[in-house]
Design a protein around this motif. Structure first.
Motif, short mmCIF file in Angstrom:
data_model
loop_
_atom_site.label_atom_id
_atom_site.label_comp_id
_atom_site.label_asym_id
_atom_site.label_seq_id
_atom_site.Cartn_x
_atom_site.Cartn_y
_atom_site.Cartn_z
N MET A 48 11.83 21.21 17.67
CA MET A 48 11.86 21.27 16.54
C MET A 48 11.90 22.20 15.10
O MET A 48 12.22 23.03 15.73
N HIS A 49 12.93 22.22 14.01
CA HIS A 49 13.55 22.96 13.56
C HIS A 49 12.53 24.45 13.73
O HIS A 49 12.65 25.86 13.75
N TRP A 50 11.26 23.78 12.58
CA TRP A 50 10.41 25.26 12.20
C TRP A 50 10.17 25.42 13.73
O TRP A 50 9.84 26.70 12.67
N TYR A 51 9.97 24.93 14.23
CA TYR A 51 9.20 25.67 15.90
C TYR A 51 10.35 26.63 16.23
O TYR A 51 10.46 28.49 16.55
N SER A 52 11.24 26.51 15.61
CA SER A 52 13.11 27.42 16.63
C SER A 52 12.64 28.69 15.74
O SER A 52 13.13 30.29 16.23
N VAL A 53 11.98 28.62 14.59
CA VAL A 53 12.40 29.77 13.43
C VAL A 53 11.54 30.32 13.09
O VAL A 53 11.32 31.79 13.53
N LEU A 54 10.04 29.90 13.48
CA LEU A 54 8.86 30.92 13.35
C LEU A 54 8.01 31.09 14.55
O LEU A 54 7.45 32.42 15.10
N PHE A 55 8.98 30.28 16.34
CA PHE A 55 9.00 30.87 17.59
C PHE A 55 8.67 32.47 17.67
O PHE A 55 7.45 32.73 18.44
N ASP A 56 9.15 33.11 17.53
CA ASP A 56 9.45 34.36 17.20
C ASP A 56 9.40 34.96 16.43
O ASP A 56 9.56 36.75 15.88
N PRO A 68 -1.52 44.00 21.28
CA PRO A 68 -2.53 42.80 21.84
C PRO A 68 -3.12 41.92 21.00
O PRO A 68 -3.50 41.30 20.93
N ASP A 69 -3.25 42.92 19.42
CA ASP A 69 -3.93 42.37 18.96
C ASP A 69 -3.11 41.54 16.98
O ASP A 69 -3.51 41.43 16.34
N ASP A 70 -1.96 42.13 17.48
CA ASP A 70 -0.93 40.96 16.55
C ASP A 70 -1.45 40.05 15.97
O ASP A 70 -0.86 38.99 17.42
N PRO A 71 -1.63 39.24 15.37
CA PRO A 71 -1.87 37.83 15.11
C PRO A 71 -0.85 36.93 14.67
O PRO A 71 -0.98 35.97 14.40
N ASP A 72 -0.22 37.34 14.74
CA ASP A 72 1.43 36.97 14.04
C ASP A 72 2.06 36.27 15.33
O ASP A 72 2.79 35.51 15.26
N THR A 73 1.27 36.64 16.38
CA THR A 73 1.60 35.97 17.99
C THR A 73 1.31 35.06 18.06
O THR A 73 1.95 34.25 18.73
N ASN A 74 0.43 34.20 17.35
CA ASN A 74 -0.48 33.18 17.36
C ASN A 74 0.10 32.01 16.05
O ASN A 74 -0.69 31.27 15.49
N LEU A 75 1.17 32.65 15.60
CA LEU A 75 1.70 31.56 14.84
C LEU A 75 1.97 30.20 14.79
O LEU A 75 1.15 29.20 14.10
N VAL A 76 2.59 30.43 15.84
CA VAL A 76 3.48 28.85 16.22
C VAL A 76 1.69 27.83 16.74
O VAL A 76 1.42 26.31 16.09
N PRO A 77 0.80 28.35 17.31
CA PRO A 77 -0.75 27.98 17.25
C PRO A 77 -1.58 27.49 16.50
O PRO A 77 -1.80 26.53 16.29
N ARG A 78 -1.80 28.55 15.54
CA ARG A 78 -2.29 27.95 14.62
C ARG A 78 -2.09 27.18 13.32
O ARG A 78 -2.84 26.82 12.50
N LEU A 79 -0.49 27.00 12.88
CA LEU A 79 0.39 25.87 12.51
C LEU A 79 0.71 24.15 12.97
O LEU A 79 0.01 23.69 12.62
#
Length: 315
Positions: A48-56, A68-79
């Motif tokens: 999906m488009h949203w995944y490719s945009v927000l994956f990185d 290691p403590d950057d919460p943005d690395t878990n953005l896709v799982p949280r969505l």
């Protein structure tokens, strides 16, 4: 927002932007997921488009590892947990047909994909699994397989078709529930299959068919294959019956009753083989019964049946 994070990381952190990111992006993700139907081929998240945009999203542009403590690395799982999981939960609870094999395969694939991003112990996942288990329990409770004897079936051709159809539906339900083995608790599956469907619906149906060997043997063969595919019997079976259930080696256990029924069919086939002109046909049925016993790891009984009919196939 990524530019803000890269140019002013301290301000980005102090503004708790990472905590707000899922809520900011959720409407756009939800808009794309309006076309996502997990039960009818909606596609994987990574297509999906949203995944490719927000994956990185928020990752360092120089290729270095994020903190290691950057919460943005878990953005896709949280969505996925915030937007995708509720859609899947609703589909499983209100739209999933446990008797539909294709839909169940897609449902299992969707659940497995969600579990890549969301922990199995998350409250939302636990609630979704409860909904799946509830649908399974409801389907098993509604499943009624007639145990009509051959005279009744012969008197009404529609009855024979109906009984065969219900037997097939019960096998399909067992197969489909086994497809979700990695999600649903094993004790529940064992209770539904080995504690309910097998002893209360399938075995009575088969016993009623015993005089009609050409119906009883193929249907028993189908049942054994489904149980083996679902790892309830045979090599690799990992089922564990609830403490209240009979032990597997007990004569009263459903699996022991199934083995005993196969032996009963073997004796019936042996009796019929003594009728002139029936020997060759009975040997074909005996081979099928021997394979069933092998699948259920009853090697001694399989060898005994093979010896009676002179079957020289290896056991």
């Amino acid at each position: 927002m990524e530019g803000w994070k890269q140019q002013h990381p301290a301000a980005y952190r102090d503004a708790y932007a990472s905590m707000s990111a899922p809520a900011l992006f959720a409407p756009f993700v939800r808009l794309e997921l309006l076309r996502w139907d997990p039960l009818f081929g909606g596609g994987a998240f990574d297509s999906m488009h949203w995944y490719s945009v927000l994956f990185d999203y928020g990752l360092p542009t120089d290729g270095s590892e994020p903190a290691p403590d950057d919460p943005d690395t878990n953005l896709v799982p949280r969505l996925v947990e915030k937007v995708g999981l509720p859609i899947l939960h609703h589909a499983l609870e209100h739209c999933w047909d446990p008797l539909d094999r294709a839909v169940t395969n897609r449902a299992a694939t969707a659940v497995e994909e969600v579990l890549v991003y969301v922990e199995a112990g998350a409250p939302a996942v636990v609630e979704m699994v409860k909904a799946v288990e509830g649908r399974m329990e409801g389907s098993v409770a509604e499943m009624k397989v007639p145990a009509w004897p051959p005279p009744v079936l012969a008197a009404c051709p529609f009855a024979a078709r109906f009984a065969a159809q219900r037997f097939g539906q019960a096998l399909r339900l067992i197969h489909n529930m086994g497809r979700l083995r990695e999600v649903v608790s094993q004790p529940l599956l064992d209770r539904l299959v080995l504690g309910s469907l097998l002893p209360n619906q399938l075995l009575p149906h088969l016993r009623a068919l015993t005089p009609s060997l050409h119906d009883a043997v193929p249907r028993t063969e189908r049942l054994v294959c489904v149980l083996c595919d679902g790892k309830w019997v045979g090599t690799g079976s990992g089922s564990a019956l609830p403490p209240s259930a009979e032990p597997r080696n007990s004569p009263r256990s459903p699996l022991s009753q199934l083995v005993a029924y196969v032996e009963t069919l073997g004796r019936s086939v042996e009796s019929r083989s003594r009728v002139e002109g029936q020997r060759e046909e009975c040997v074909v049925l005996a081979r099928k019964l021997k394979r069933m016993l092998v699948q259920m790891e009853e090697m001694d009984k399989a060898r005994g049946l093979a010896k009676v009919f002179g079957i020289k196939e290896a056991v």
